[in-house]
Design a protein around this motif. Structure first.
Motif, PDB file in Angstrom:
ATOM      1  N   ALA A  19       0.840  -1.191   0.000  1.00 42.46           N
ATOM      2  CA  ALA A  19       0.000   0.000   0.000  1.00 42.46           C
ATOM      3  C   ALA A  19       0.872   1.237   0.000  1.00 42.46           C
ATOM      4  O   ALA A  19       1.900   1.279   0.677  1.00 42.46           O
ATOM      5  CB  ALA A  19      -0.918   0.008   1.217  1.00 42.46           C
ATOM      6  N   ILE A  20       0.481   2.216  -0.818  1.00 41.37           N
ATOM      7  CA  ILE A  20       1.113   3.523  -0.783  1.00 41.37           C
ATOM      8  C   ILE A  20       0.138   4.413  -0.050  1.00 41.37           C
ATOM      9  O   ILE A  20      -0.981   4.646  -0.520  1.00 41.37           O
ATOM     10  CB  ILE A  20       1.345   4.098  -2.212  1.00 41.37           C
ATOM     11  N   PHE A  21       0.558   4.863   1.119  1.00 43.15           N
ATOM     12  CA  PHE A  21      -0.363   5.572   1.989  1.00 43.15           C
ATOM     13  C   PHE A  21       0.089   7.014   2.170  1.00 43.15           C
ATOM     14  O   PHE A  21       1.274   7.286   2.317  1.00 43.15           O
ATOM     15  CB  PHE A  21      -0.393   4.849   3.350  1.00 43.15           C
ATOM     16  N   GLY A  22      -0.858   7.928   2.173  1.00 44.05           N
ATOM     17  CA  GLY A  22      -0.508   9.324   2.414  1.00 44.05           C
ATOM     18  C   GLY A  22      -1.697  10.212   2.155  1.00 44.05           C
ATOM     19  O   GLY A  22      -2.653   9.800   1.505  1.00 44.05           O
ATOM     20  N   PRO A  23      -1.663  11.446   2.663  1.00 44.98           N
ATOM     21  CA  PRO A  23      -2.776  12.373   2.442  1.00 44.98           C
ATOM     22  C   PRO A  23      -2.877  12.765   0.973  1.00 44.98           C
ATOM     23  O   PRO A  23      -1.936  12.552   0.198  1.00 44.98           O
ATOM     24  CB  PRO A  23      -2.416  13.587   3.301  1.00 44.98           C
ATOM     25  N   SER A  24      -4.018  13.346   0.576  1.00 51.36           N
ATOM     26  CA  SER A  24      -4.151  13.747  -0.827  1.00 51.36           C
ATOM     27  C   SER A  24      -3.096  14.802  -1.148  1.00 51.36           C
ATOM     28  O   SER A  24      -2.756  15.629  -0.312  1.00 51.36           O
ATOM     29  CB  SER A  24      -5.543  14.299  -1.129  1.00 51.36           C
ATOM     30  N   GLY A  25      -2.574  14.710  -2.362  1.00 49.77           N
ATOM     31  CA  GLY A  25      -1.562  15.674  -2.774  1.00 49.77           C
ATOM     32  C   GLY A  25      -0.175  15.316  -2.280  1.00 49.77           C
ATOM     33  O   GLY A  25       0.731  16.136  -2.308  1.00 49.77           O
ATOM     34  N   SER A  26       0.018  14.073  -1.835  1.00 50.45           N
ATOM     35  CA  SER A  26       1.349  13.707  -1.348  1.00 50.45           C
ATOM     36  C   SER A  26       2.183  13.049  -2.447  1.00 50.45           C
ATOM     37  O   SER A  26       3.326  12.716  -2.234  1.00 50.45           O
ATOM     38  CB  SER A  26       1.225  12.766  -0.146  1.00 50.45           C
ATOM     39  N   LEU A  65       3.852  -1.482   3.482  1.00 48.81           N
ATOM     40  CA  LEU A  65       3.308  -0.133   3.487  1.00 48.81           C
ATOM     41  C   LEU A  65       4.406   0.875   3.200  1.00 48.81           C
ATOM     42  O   LEU A  65       5.507   0.794   3.747  1.00 48.81           O
ATOM     43  CB  LEU A  65       2.693   0.141   4.865  1.00 48.81           C
ATOM     44  N   VAL A  66       4.092   1.808   2.292  1.00 50.38           N
ATOM     45  CA  VAL A  66       4.984   2.942   2.044  1.00 50.38           C
ATOM     46  C   VAL A  66       4.216   4.180   2.463  1.00 50.38           C
ATOM     47  O   VAL A  66       3.097   4.396   2.002  1.00 50.38           O
ATOM     48  CB  VAL A  66       5.346   3.056   0.544  1.00 50.38           C
ATOM     49  N   ILE A  67       4.788   4.969   3.364  1.00 46.42           N
ATOM     50  CA  ILE A  67       4.093   6.178   3.817  1.00 46.42           C
ATOM     51  C   ILE A  67       4.704   7.394   3.149  1.00 46.42           C
ATOM     52  O   ILE A  67       5.903   7.641   3.264  1.00 46.42           O
ATOM     53  CB  ILE A  67       4.173   6.317   5.352  1.00 46.42           C
ATOM     54  N   LEU A  68       3.878   8.112   2.405  1.00 44.85           N
ATOM     55  CA  LEU A  68       4.331   9.302   1.677  1.00 44.85           C
ATOM     56  C   LEU A  68       3.751  10.539   2.330  1.00 44.85           C
ATOM     57  O   LEU A  68       2.607  10.547   2.760  1.00 44.85           O
ATOM     58  CB  LEU A  68       3.811   9.254   0.239  1.00 44.85           C
ATOM     59  N   LYS A  69       4.560  11.588   2.360  1.00 41.97           N
ATOM     60  CA  LYS A  69       4.010  12.881   2.788  1.00 41.97           C
ATOM     61  C   LYS A  69       4.782  13.976   2.100  1.00 41.97           C
ATOM     62  O   LYS A  69       6.012  13.978   2.123  1.00 41.97           O
ATOM     63  CB  LYS A  69       4.105  13.022   4.318  1.00 41.97           C
ATOM     64  N   ASN A  70       4.064  14.894   1.479  1.00 45.72           N
ATOM     65  CA  ASN A  70       4.691  15.988   0.732  1.00 45.72           C
ATOM     66  C   ASN A  70       5.813  15.495  -0.181  1.00 45.72           C
ATOM     67  O   ASN A  70       6.867  16.117  -0.267  1.00 45.72           O
ATOM     68  CB  ASN A  70       5.236  17.047   1.685  1.00 45.72           C
ATOM     69  N   GLY A  71       5.567  14.376  -0.843  1.00 49.32           N
ATOM     70  CA  GLY A  71       6.534  13.893  -1.815  1.00 49.32           C
ATOM     71  C   GLY A  71       7.701  13.140  -1.218  1.00 49.32           C
ATOM     72  O   GLY A  71       8.625  12.745  -1.930  1.00 49.32           O
ATOM     73  N   GLU A  72       7.672  12.913   0.074  1.00 43.77           N
ATOM     74  CA  GLU A  72       8.822  12.275   0.714  1.00 43.77           C
ATOM     75  C   GLU A  72       8.388  10.948   1.333  1.00 43.77           C
ATOM     76  O   GLU A  72       7.268  10.838   1.837  1.00 43.77           O
ATOM     77  CB  GLU A  72       9.313  13.229   1.816  1.00 43.77           C
ATOM     78  N   ILE A  73       9.262   9.963   1.306  1.00 43.31           N
ATOM     79  CA  ILE A  73       8.932   8.678   1.932  1.00 43.31           C
ATOM     80  C   ILE A  73       9.259   8.771   3.418  1.00 43.31           C
ATOM     81  O   ILE A  73      10.416   8.929   3.798  1.00 43.31           O
ATOM     82  CB  ILE A  73       9.737   7.533   1.288  1.00 43.31           C
ATOM     83  N   LEU A  74       8.235   8.671   4.244  1.00 40.18           N
ATOM     84  CA  LEU A  74       8.479   8.736   5.686  1.00 40.18           C
ATOM     85  C   LEU A  74       8.883   7.375   6.221  1.00 40.18           C
ATOM     86  O   LEU A  74       9.669   7.273   7.153  1.00 40.18           O
ATOM     87  CB  LEU A  74       7.231   9.223   6.423  1.00 40.18           C
ATOM     88  N   GLY A  75       8.308   6.332   5.637  1.00 39.73           N
ATOM     89  CA  GLY A  75       8.633   5.003   6.122  1.00 39.73           C
ATOM     90  C   GLY A  75       8.229   3.957   5.101  1.00 39.73           C
ATOM     91  O   GLY A  75       7.377   4.194   4.256  1.00 39.73           O
ATOM     92  N   HIS A  76       8.872   2.816   5.128  1.00 38.02           N
ATOM     93  CA  HIS A  76       8.582   1.743   4.194  1.00 38.02           C
ATOM     94  C   HIS A  76       8.940   0.425   4.857  1.00 38.02           C
ATOM     95  O   HIS A  76      10.062   0.233   5.296  1.00 38.02           O
ATOM     96  CB  HIS A  76       9.410   1.948   2.907  1.00 38.02           C
ATOM     97  N   GLY A  77       7.980  -0.474   4.955  1.00 34.47           N
ATOM     98  CA  GLY A  77       8.274  -1.764   5.574  1.00 34.47           C
ATOM     99  C   GLY A  77       6.996  -2.560   5.803  1.00 34.47           C
ATOM    100  O   GLY A  77       5.960  -2.275   5.203  1.00 34.47           O
TER     101      GLY A  77
END
Lengths: 222, 355
Positions: free
Chosen positions: B29-36, B202-214
């Protein structure tokens, strides 16, 4: 009071409209496709050029075409004789003259279909040409119908351009509108009535048909 | 074997800077707020967007680098968009057959009937797309994608255009896909619920940046990542069914040697399931309480403590190889003298089972 000469003019007009519409589809489809999808910032220039025949007096268009096609014009070098006062010249003039009537409905139709169906089709393995045939053509069908009828009907009624570049050669450039003009000039109102009435009814039937088929689709947006 | 994506894309609001190695199996899953940047990432993988300078490789196939760009129709990716986007000039059958007809026999791994049965749409085949409800349309769209036998399935918030009730009707189909098909799925979402149910990675995206992946279990409970600080923060645990008690309507499960009891008896012995435990459903005690209605009391060790505000503290606990989150008051932390490494008992008020 329809004479053999009038019938010749009638069929010549139909032939001119058919040939012009066919060429308009061949040129107009890729141009409209490109215009509907391009993000080019200078697109407005292309839009303006294509819309020019809508606002220019046909005589102005005809005048420039005459210079272009005439015996001393730049195009005469490419052809054996002059294109002015020939059926081919008329076709060329009609294509330019009716161009916006074909491109605008097509462009609107392509825009209405949007990009998404294409993207979906691409992810399902369809090549660009396959996508165009299996998705765009059927989905933009109302636009093609409108474009065809408008291009055809508009060419039927062409007068100014023909007057400038076509002249009045029976069976070659003497189209309906010229024939009507001649009848009126020679005060032969009965014949003018027949031809004018035929043109009026024919145009009405075609437009009524296209509006009936495309109830949801705006036929003309100017 | 993996899906490798490296690119930098400058946007007005942010710079999307990605270097990802995603597994070529299971659900990521690629997870993050809209516009990330989630959708952009998905479109780049599909080849719907050509990002200059990008490097994208799937298994042995190079899809994009400086001098290569494999067009969408040659990548054999399936994409399910937010909006079903069915072809309006074809009926449901025509839609499903569109991709199926364009697959070479050699590549065909999913039959037309399998796709139709999986999404239970056989009764809709002769209908027109406009006659279908939003949920039915999305099921047809998913079946259409599957029938093209994709090597990789990309889903861009496939449930976001549906209301909550419809979402619940589609989710089971997605869970079934995940269990029955051997197609790697990249699932873009901003819903923790969908992510917890479907994803393994899970990959966590925010403002175009990967916060975490695992692994999803780790991403949910890492206190340096945003998911653990949401009001619906939760932990995922894998469990094995021990037995069911039909008298009381309960099922006992094993979590690293600990017994967890849940309500319901529709599971069978040795079933592997995931348990969801919300941070606000966990309270902590120094001693194992007796005389309580709470069924699940588990021995845990404090591994991390983080104050969220003046009143609340988030405590991360280990239970065997698993982690739990407990959201408790800051005063309780002080009163119970909760420190790192301390052994406590977690009282769990509610456990949800994901099969």
């Amino acid at each position: 009071m329809i004479t053999a000469a009038d019938l010749t003019a009638f069929f010549l007009t139909i032939r001119l409209a058919l040939v012009s519409t066919l060429i308009l589809f061949l040129i107009g489809t890729p141009v409209a496709w490109w215009l509907a999808r391009t993000r080019w910032s200078m697109k407005f220039i292309a839009d303006a050029v294509i819309a020019l025949p809508l606002v220019l007096p046909p005589t102005v268009l005809g005048f420039y075409l005459l210079l272009l096609l005439g015996a001393n014009g730049p195009l005469s070098a490419l052809t054996s004789g002059t294109l002015a006062f020939s059926f081919t010249g008329l076709v060329l003039g009609s294509v330019i003259y009716s161009m916006p009537f074909v491109i605008q409905p097509l462009q609107d139709a392509f825009r209405a279909v949007g990009n998404r169906p294409h993207e979906v089709a691409a992810t399902l393995g369809a090549t660009p040409l396959d996508r165009f045939i299996s998705i765009t053509l059927p989905m933009a069908r109302p636009g093609f119908l409108t474009a065809g009828v408008l291009g055809f009907a508009h060419t039927l009624g062409e007068f100014g351009v023909v007057l400038m570049i076509g002249g009045n050669i029976p069976g070659e450039t003497r189209v309906l509108s010229i024939a009507i003009y001649d009848h009126v000039e020679s005060l032969n109102y009965a014949s003018a009535h027949w031809l004018a009435g035929a043109l009026l009814v024919l145009s009405f039937i075609m437009l009524a048909a296209v509006y009936a088929v495309n109830r949801q689709f705006r036929v003309m947006k100017l | 074997m993996s899906l490798d994506i490296i690119f930098t894309l400058r946007r007005q609001e942010f710079t999307l800077d990605l270097n990802l190695k995603l597994p070529d199996e299971g659900v990521t899953a690629i997870f993050g707020p809209s516009g990330s940047g989630k959708t952009t990432l998905l479109r780049a993988i599909a080849g719907l967007e050509r990002i200059p300078g990008a490097y994208i490789r799937f298994r042995k196939d190079l899809w994009q680098n400086e001098d290569t760009f494999i067009p969408v129709h040659k990548r054999n990716v399936g994409v399910v968009f937010q909006v079903p986007s069915l072809f309006s000039h074809l009926d449901v059958r025509g839609n499903i057959e569109y991709g199926y007809k364009r697959v070479t026999k050699k590549h065909q791994r999913i039959s037309l009937n399998e796709a139709i049965e999986l999404l239970e749409i056989d009764h809709l085949l002769d209908r027109n797309p406009v006659e279908l409800s939003g949920g039915e349309q999305q099921r047809v769209a998913i079946a259409r994608t599957l029938a093209a036998s994709p090597d990789l399935l990309l889903m861009d918030e496939p449930l976001s255009s549906l209301d909550n009730k419809l979402k619940l009707t589609i989710l089971p189909y997605l869970e079934k896909l995940q269990r029955t098909l051997e197609i790697p799925i990249i699932y873009v979402s901003h819903s923790t619920d969908e992510v917890a149910r479907l994803a393994e990675q899970l990959v966590i995206l925010k403002n175009g940046e990967i916060l975490g992946h695992g692994r999803i279990e780790d991403m949910l409970t890492r206190l340096d990542l945003p998911l653990s600080h949401r009001s619906d923060a939760e932990a995922l645990l894998s469990a094995t069914v021990i037995d069911t008690d039909t008298d009381f309507g309960l099922t006992r499960l094993d979590v690293d040697g600990n017994v967890v009891t849940v309500t319901g008896t529709n599971l069978t012995e040795n079933d592997l399931v995931k348990l969801r435990i919300a941070a606000h459903d966990v309270s902590l005690t120094l001693d194992k309480q007796s005389g309580t209605s709470i069924q699940n009391i588990l021995p845990v060790t404090v591994t991390q403590i983080e104050e969220e505000n003046s009143a609340q503290t988030l405590v991360k606990l280990s239970l065997g190889s698993h982690f739990l989150l407990a959201r408790i008051t800051r005063r309780a932390v002080q009163d119970l003298d909760i420190t790192l490494g301390k052994n406590l008992y977690a009282q769990i008020k509610s456990v949800a089972v994901l099969s």
